[in-house]
Write a protein that holds these residues in place. Structure first.
Motif, PDB file in Angstrom:
ATOM      1  N   PRO A 182       0.836  -1.193   0.000  1.00 16.38           N
ATOM      2  CA  PRO A 182       0.000   0.000   0.000  1.00 16.38           C
ATOM      3  C   PRO A 182       0.878   1.253   0.000  1.00 16.38           C
ATOM      4  N   GLY A 183       0.497   2.238  -0.770  1.00 16.89           N
ATOM      5  CA  GLY A 183       1.270   3.484  -0.813  1.00 16.89           C
ATOM      6  C   GLY A 183       2.443   3.438  -1.769  1.00 16.89           C
ATOM      7  N   PHE A 184       2.623   2.317  -2.467  1.00 12.78           N
ATOM      8  CA  PHE A 184       3.700   2.269  -3.468  1.00 12.78           C
ATOM      9  C   PHE A 184       3.282   3.145  -4.648  1.00 12.78           C
ATOM     10  N   LEU A 185       4.207   3.374  -5.564  1.00 14.20           N
ATOM     11  CA  LEU A 185       3.899   4.222  -6.712  1.00 14.20           C
ATOM     12  C   LEU A 185       2.744   3.634  -7.522  1.00 14.20           C
ATOM     13  N   SER A 186       2.069   4.484  -8.272  1.00 18.87           N
ATOM     14  CA  SER A 186       1.014   3.983  -9.153  1.00 18.87           C
ATOM     15  C   SER A 186       1.662   3.132 -10.255  1.00 18.87           C
ATOM     16  N   PHE A 187       0.850   2.336 -10.915  1.00 20.12           N
ATOM     17  CA  PHE A 187       1.398   1.415 -11.936  1.00 20.12           C
ATOM     18  C   PHE A 187       2.155   2.159 -13.032  1.00 20.12           C
ATOM     19  N   THR A 188       1.663   3.350 -13.424  1.00 20.81           N
ATOM     20  CA  THR A 188       2.362   4.091 -14.498  1.00 20.81           C
ATOM     21  C   THR A 188       3.687   4.640 -13.995  1.00 20.81           C
ATOM     22  N   GLU A 189       3.644   5.266 -12.806  1.00 21.44           N
ATOM     23  CA  GLU A 189       4.878   5.844 -12.250  1.00 21.44           C
ATOM     24  C   GLU A 189       5.899   4.754 -11.961  1.00 21.44           C
ATOM     25  N   ALA A 190       5.422   3.654 -11.362  1.00 18.06           N
ATOM     26  CA  ALA A 190       6.338   2.577 -10.995  1.00 18.06           C
ATOM     27  C   ALA A 190       7.016   1.997 -12.236  1.00 18.06           C
ATOM     28  N   MET A 191       6.236   1.792 -13.277  1.00 18.66           N
ATOM     29  CA  MET A 191       6.798   1.219 -14.509  1.00 18.66           C
ATOM     30  C   MET A 191       7.753   2.218 -15.163  1.00 18.66           C
ATOM     31  N   GLY A 192       7.298   3.458 -15.261  1.00 21.29           N
ATOM     32  CA  GLY A 192       8.094   4.473 -15.959  1.00 21.29           C
ATOM     33  C   GLY A 192       9.406   4.772 -15.274  1.00 21.29           C
ATOM     34  N   THR A 193       9.401   4.769 -13.934  1.00 15.92           N
ATOM     35  CA  THR A 193      10.608   5.158 -13.201  1.00 15.92           C
ATOM     36  C   THR A 193      11.485   3.965 -12.812  1.00 15.92           C
ATOM     37  N   GLY A 194      11.153   2.809 -13.312  1.00 16.89           N
ATOM     38  CA  GLY A 194      11.998   1.633 -13.051  1.00 16.89           C
ATOM     39  C   GLY A 194      11.803   1.036 -11.668  1.00 16.89           C
ATOM     40  N   HIS A 195      10.667   1.322 -11.021  1.00 19.94           N
ATOM     41  CA  HIS A 195      10.402   0.746  -9.703  1.00 19.94           C
ATOM     42  C   HIS A 195       9.437  -0.426  -9.778  1.00 19.94           C
ATOM     43  N   ALA A 196       9.181  -0.900 -10.972  1.00 12.79           N
ATOM     44  CA  ALA A 196       8.315  -2.078 -11.122  1.00 12.79           C
ATOM     45  C   ALA A 196       8.913  -3.019 -12.154  1.00 12.79           C
ATOM     46  N   ALA A 197       8.880  -4.306 -11.833  1.00 10.75           N
ATOM     47  CA  ALA A 197       9.308  -5.297 -12.824  1.00 10.75           C
ATOM     48  C   ALA A 197       8.131  -5.649 -13.732  1.00 10.75           C
ATOM     49  N   MET A 198       6.919  -5.656 -13.146  1.00 10.72           N
ATOM     50  CA  MET A 198       5.717  -5.959 -13.934  1.00 10.72           C
ATOM     51  C   MET A 198       4.563  -5.096 -13.414  1.00 10.72           C
TER      52      MET A 198
END
Lengths: 295, 429
Positions: free
Chosen positions: B239-255
């Motif tokens: 909870p409170g992690f970056l949104s899916f777009t921000e996380a993906m765009g900024t390299g904080h999400a693998a999927m």
């Protein structure tokens, strides 16, 4: 020839005044007065702008009574208005006193505290959104330095409204400080000098001289603060929290009008808000204008 | 006399021809999407060359203002002749859109060629906005993290169990145990993701006749519990992690889970990101009989009923010409991140070789279109609440009960008339 019936001709000055006034009056009539009357008319109709309006009498007003979303949005709006007026006003007053006592660098200081007022609200929303970001935001990094637990800020229904209010207070404070400073500059030094002769402390000077003489400023800020506070839209819209925890009255009105296309119902809401603001303003006026201070 | 009549007739003929030749129609058009408008303008310029009597005036209006402007335009008689349309506005605007004339547009051919044509486009036997493409939910992944972990295309998961293991493997934590790179981020789109899982488990969006939603049932709870496991047990996001777009765009999400429009967003805003995409896994690894997800159509343009009469015919002739241009239909789908609605275009080499569009095309036959979803049901008073309720301590059942109640309140206020969820035909295995 008799003077009776002869038309009185305007002199040049009157004609000039009229020429200057007419565009403003026409603008007000067509862009303020007519829409207000029309909104009042459609508040008694079911209307979506795409189809002819249907008269429904008081139905739109009756439906407001059972609208639970309306109550929660009113609660959010009231909390926002009261907090920004009182806490924001108190902080602005303290800052104004401090700035008023500064002798050097006052111009720089004025620019600094007024800068947020000039900043676009969307930009403020985006920047504060990042400051408040629970995992990577600056505020939680600061808390971490002091060994404090991470907060959810705008991401929690418990803290979202307070977080939005804090950011909004920060942005609007510059304006309130300017008004307080204008009031402070209007207080004659002689009162303070007399108080100093009598051995008054700084706090006593503020309590017995500054605050009473700033009464008209307080009244003005209180009334305008409540009016704008109850009309809040953009600040809460840009910094919205989960589970509608920051959804204010005007945002709900906007949704009814432009997502549901319920123009009649939205207009009824607008007149309810108008009634609330007028009532509150009259009460405030009664309460705060009872006593006049004169030295 | 005879000579006089002849001269007069010739004169009238010349004048008539001159006037007709000089008559020019200006077609006004509005859209909210600049890249799509750029493409249209290219084709409009070509059409103007072919038809010197037609000119175009185009205007971009931001999405947030578009429908209000169109609505006030209808009320005030100032509308574009051709408006870009979106099916979320069907209920409000359908009565103000001109039906595509059957003598110009081959309805029977469209029924054969266009996916979901009858369900998604035909209202009382006529269609009012052109079918262009279809979107659906997919899994986007960071190809660099994928390669770093020694994964190849052969490792693309087909079941949610495989997906869980992969998400755990790709999650990176810092020294404090905080998530640095989330293995999977459904944040800020969790309700939409849940609906796809709900479909996979046999659930539906709406109850009987779309008067209520149907969420708090066994399928719904199982779907939400699966997401709960990913978040609280596997800790692949929080909870409170970056949104899916921000996380993906900024390299904080693998999927991340997203609808296919994310491809355009990533290309425009994060051009250096190395990403790819795959279709949704399922609980049993199979696609059929479906539906395994929801789809929605990216519609084309519509001719407004209150458009100027002289422009209406010209507008339809232009649309006929434009929508017969295969290149336009392929290019616009590539811009929008959608699979073409026209089945015949699914084999186009540009579509097949495009990883995103081909993933959409692979999944689309197994997806369902429920009809209209009121904005509030999809956002703050319905599906959008599921994430917040789950994040702040509610059980799956409690979250579904509360979200369902709020969504049903919205449906009472704003009944859904366009409802086609039950028309889905299961695909043979």
């Amino acid at each position: 020839m008799s003077q009776v019936g002869k038309k009185k001709r305007l002199d040049a000055k009157q004609r000039f005044v009229l020429a200057v006034l007419i565009p403003t009056v026409l603008f007000f009539v067509f862009f303020n007065f007519v829409p207000i009357i029309y909104a009042f008319y459609i508040s008694f109709h079911e209307m979506d702008f795409l189809n002819p309006p249907t008269f429904v009498g008081l139905e739109n007003y009756k439906r407001l009574i059972g609208d639970t979303h309306l109550y929660s949005s009113l609660r959010v709006t009231a909390i926002f208005a009261v907090t920004t007026v009182f806490i924001g006003g108190f902080l602005a007053f303290c800052f104004a006193l401090l700035i008023n006592s500064v002798k050097r660098g006052a111009a720089v200081l004025r620019t600094v505290y007024f800068l947020p007022v000039m900043t676009s609200l969307v930009a403020v929303g985006v920047i504060w959104g990042w400051l408040y970001q629970p995992r990577f935001g600056l505020l939680n990094e600061v808390l971490k330095l002091f060994g404090l637990p991470r907060q959810m800020w705008l991401s929690s229904p418990k803290t979202a409204l307070a977080s939005a209010i804090a950011a909004s207070t920060w942005q609007g404070m510059g304006y309130t400080i300017v008004i307080f400073l204008a009031g402070l500059h209007g207080i004659s030094r002689t009162y303070y000098e007399a108080a100093e002769v009598d051995g008054a402390s700084s706090l006593q000077k503020v309590w017995y001289i500054t605050i009473p003489l700033l009464r008209p400023t307080f009244v003005y800020l209180l009334i305008t603060g409540f009016i704008t506070g109850f009309q809040v839209f953009d600040q809460l819209y840009v910094m919205s929290g989960p589970l509608n925890s920051t959804r204010g009255f005007v945002e709900l009105l906007y949704t009814r009008a432009f997502s549901y296309y319920q123009m009649g119902r939205a207009s009824a809401m607008a007149f309810l808000l108008f009634a609330i603001i007028v009532t509150l303003t009259l009460i405030q006026f009664r309460l705060v204008t009872r006593q006049q201070v004169e030295y | 006399m005879k000579r006089f009549v002849t001269v007069a007739l010739v004169f009238m003929l010349v004048v008539g021809l001159t006037l007709t030749a000089g008559a020019q129609v200006t077609i006004r058009h509005w859209d909210w999407h600049q890249p799509r408008m750029n493409l249209k303008q290219k084709y409009m310029a070509e059409y103007e060359k072919l038809n010197p009597d037609v000119k175009f005036e185009t205007q971009i209006i931001a999405w947030d203002d578009y429908w209000t402007r169109l609505m006030s335009g209808v009320a005030g008689g100032d509308v574009p002749d051709i408006a870009q349309f979106h099916n979320s506005q069907t209920q409000a605007f359908l009565a103000h859109l001109e039906a595509f004339p059957a003598d110009l547009f081959d309805y029977e051919q469209y029924k054969a060629d266009i996916i979901n044509f009858e369900a998604a486009y035909l209202f009382d036997g006529t269609f009012h906005f052109y079918p262009v493409g279809i979107m659906t939910g997919l899994i986007f992944y960071n190809a660099d993290y994928w390669a770093e972990a020694g994964l190849t295309e052969a490792d693309i998961p087909r079941t949610w169990d495989e997906f869980r293991e992969l998400a755990k493997k790709l999650t990176k934590y810092d020294a404090n145990g905080d998530i640095q790179v989330a293995g999977f981020v459904p944040n800020n789109i969790l309700g939409v993701f849940w609906l796809d899982l709900h479909y996979q488990l046999g659930g539906k969006l709406y109850g009987e006749g779309a008067q209520t939603v149907d969420w708090n049932n066994e399928a719904g709870r199982k779907a939400l519990e699966f997401i709960e496991t990913l978040i609280f047990e596997d800790r692949v996001t929080e909870p409170g992690f970056l949104s899916f777009t921000e996380a993906m765009g900024t390299g904080h999400a693998a999927m991340v889970y997203s609808w296919s429009w994310l491809g355009g967003e990533l290309n425009n805003n994060y051009p250096d990101l190395n990403w790819s995409v795959f279709r949704l896994p399922t609980f049993d690894g199979k696609l059929a009989p479906g539906p395994i997800a929801r789809n929605n159509h990216e519609t084309g343009m519509a001719v407004m009923k209150s458009a100027r009469p002289e422009a209406k015919d010209a507008a339809f002739r232009f649309l006929k010409w434009l929508y017969e241009e295969t290149d336009y239909l392929v290019e616009v789908n590539l811009i929008l991140g959608t699979a073409p609605s026209n089945r015949n275009l699914l084999d186009d080499p540009r579509i097949v070789s495009h990883p995103l569009i081909s993933a959409v095309a692979e999944q689309v036959p197994y997806t369902n279109i429920p009809g209209e979803i009121p904005y509030e049901v999809e956002s703050s008073y319905g599906l959008g609440m599921l994430q917040d309720l789950l994040f702040f301590g509610y059980s799956a059942a409690e979250a579904l009960e509360l979200a369902e109640a709020e969504a049903n309140n919205v449906l009472k206020e704003r009944p859904v008339k366009w409802y086609v969820e039950d028309l889905y035909v299961p695909v043979a295995e």
